[in-house]
Design an enzyme around this catalytic site. Structure first.
Site, PDB file in Angstrom:
ATOM      1  N   SER A  32       0.873  -1.182   0.000  1.00 52.16           N
ATOM      2  CA  SER A  32       0.000   0.000   0.000  1.00 52.16           C
ATOM      3  C   SER A  32       0.906   1.227   0.000  1.00 52.16           C
ATOM      4  CB  SER A  32      -0.831  -0.016   1.292  1.00 52.16           C
ATOM      5  OG  SER A  32      -1.411   1.235   1.563  1.00 52.16           O
TER       6      SER A  32
ATOM      7  N   TYR B 178      -1.842  -1.774  10.275  1.00 51.07           N
ATOM      8  CA  TYR B 178      -1.860  -1.877   8.814  1.00 51.07           C
ATOM      9  C   TYR B 178      -0.522  -1.413   8.232  1.00 51.07           C
ATOM     10  CZ  TYR B 178      -3.842  -1.211   4.060  1.00 51.07           C
ATOM     11  OH  TYR B 178      -4.112  -1.261   2.701  1.00 51.07           O
TER      12      TYR B 178
END
Ligand SMILES: NC(=O)c1ccc[n+]([C@@H]2O[C@H](COP(=O)([O-])OP(=O)(O)OC[C@H]3O[C@@H](n4cnc5c(N)ncnc54)[C@H](O)[C@@H]3O)[C@@H](O)[C@H]2O)c1
Length: 308
Positions: free
Chosen positions: A147, A164
């Site tokens: 990401s 995350y």
């Protein structure tokens, strides 16, 4: 790899978003696909959708698997080998992921570790299980989804994003470290790391469901208040909104995340597949991802002083 036709791809998290689009587009290009998801209903829907758009001879199979559980990943691998009557695969897209446990300080350890386990150990277990099958092929590509949070550990001011980001940095590091390893020890296999910006998917809604986060209607006013910074940052509520307005906006947050994205899941999957075909190893998806990458590289010390 100039074409995906006649190849066999594995896709994790194929029940929704970019995973579903990868399965659909690969199959439409004549690539057989074995796709897994936690969710039996959505993976079955993806399978039907992709099979319907695939040319004759192309086979799409759906499997239920929690990528954070190594035994389930090994069972998924065995199902792939059996159902596709093969001893190798050509492409592995480790795409499954969730968001959660933004704060290391106040969020639950259980939620933090579940988020990290899916986002990092899921990628690791899939590499353990499927890399030998890529090595057994004549030409293989391992495509791991990180990401922009794999190089920028933030969602912006006031919004911790620890589990995350930690996992996505790990995915990026693991993938980059494999480049030279594969070059030396399996030169016909390569690795690519995907770093999407904001893509219009149901990840917010899916993540809450997978983590068992209570519905907004069951949250106390204090719990609703805790979401104010991120809701304001994403423009979901105006500054000074009441708790009730905040609560209503939070109930719509999943749809808003999907509907306000600058790029759709279909466009993102198209970009990923184009770049994999071209041989890129560093795949930034979306203009926002490219912009953020440039800013963080230009002034790394200022990355958390806030960019936007
Ligand atoms: N949407 C974005 O803006 C964005 C941005 C950057 C990176 N990503 C990453 O892209 C990937 C795909 O995300 P998306 O936005 O398409 O999300 P999505 O929620 O639409 O799809 C993810 C799929 O993964 C599945 N999944 C979750 N945990 C799983 C597990 N343990 N085992 C198997 N399947 C599991 C979900 O059920 C879902 O079907 C994720 O890794 C995500 O972190 C997304």
């Amino acid at each position: 790899m100039e074409s995906f036709a006649g190849k066999l791809a594995v896709v994790t998290g194929g029940g929704s978003g970019m995973g579903r689009e990868l399965v659909r587009q690969l199959a439409a290009q004549g690539c057989s696909v074995a796709a897994c998801d936690l969710n039996a209903d959505t993976i079955s829907a993806t399978m039907s959708l992709a099979q319907a758009g695939a040319p004759p001879g192309c086979r799409v199979t759906g499997h239920v698997c929690d990528v954070a559980d190594e035994a389930q990943v090994l069972r998924f691998r065995d199902e792939v080998l059996k159902q596709h009557a093969t001893r190798h695969v050509n492409l592995v897209f480790s795409n499954a992921g969730i968001g959660g446990a933004g704060s290391f300080v106040v969020d639950s350890r259980q939620e933090w570790e579940r988020t990290f386990a899916i986002d990092f150990w899921g990628v690791y277990y899939c590499a353990r299980a499927f890399l030998p099958l890529l090595i057994a092929s004549s030409e293989g590509v391992l495509v791991n989804t990180s990401s922009v949070n794999g190089f920028w550990a933030s969602l912006g001011p006031g919004i911790p994003h620890t589990a995350y980001s930690t996992a996505k940095f790990a995915v990026k590091g693991f993938s980059e470290a494999l480049i030279e390893d594969l070059r030396i020890n399996a030169p016909h296999v390569r690795v690519a790391v995907v770093m999407p910006g904001h893509i219009g998917t149901d990840i917010v809604t899916n993540s809450r469901r997978i983590l068992g986060v209570p519905g907004v209607e069951q949250m106390s006013d204090e719990e609703v208040e805790a979401g104010r910074a991120s809701m304001t940052r994403f423009g979901a509520v105006a500054e000074g909104a009441s708790v009730e307005e905040l609560r209503q906006a939070m109930a719509r947050a999943g749809d808003a995340f999907r509907d306000t994205a600058p790029m759709s899941a279909a466009e993102a999957a198209e970009t990923i597949l184009d770049e994999v075909r071209k041989g890129s190893w560093r795949i930034l998806v979306g203009e926002d991802a490219k912009g953020l990458d440039a800013v963080v590289r230009a002034k790394p010390e200022a990355a958390y002083d806030f960019l936007a």
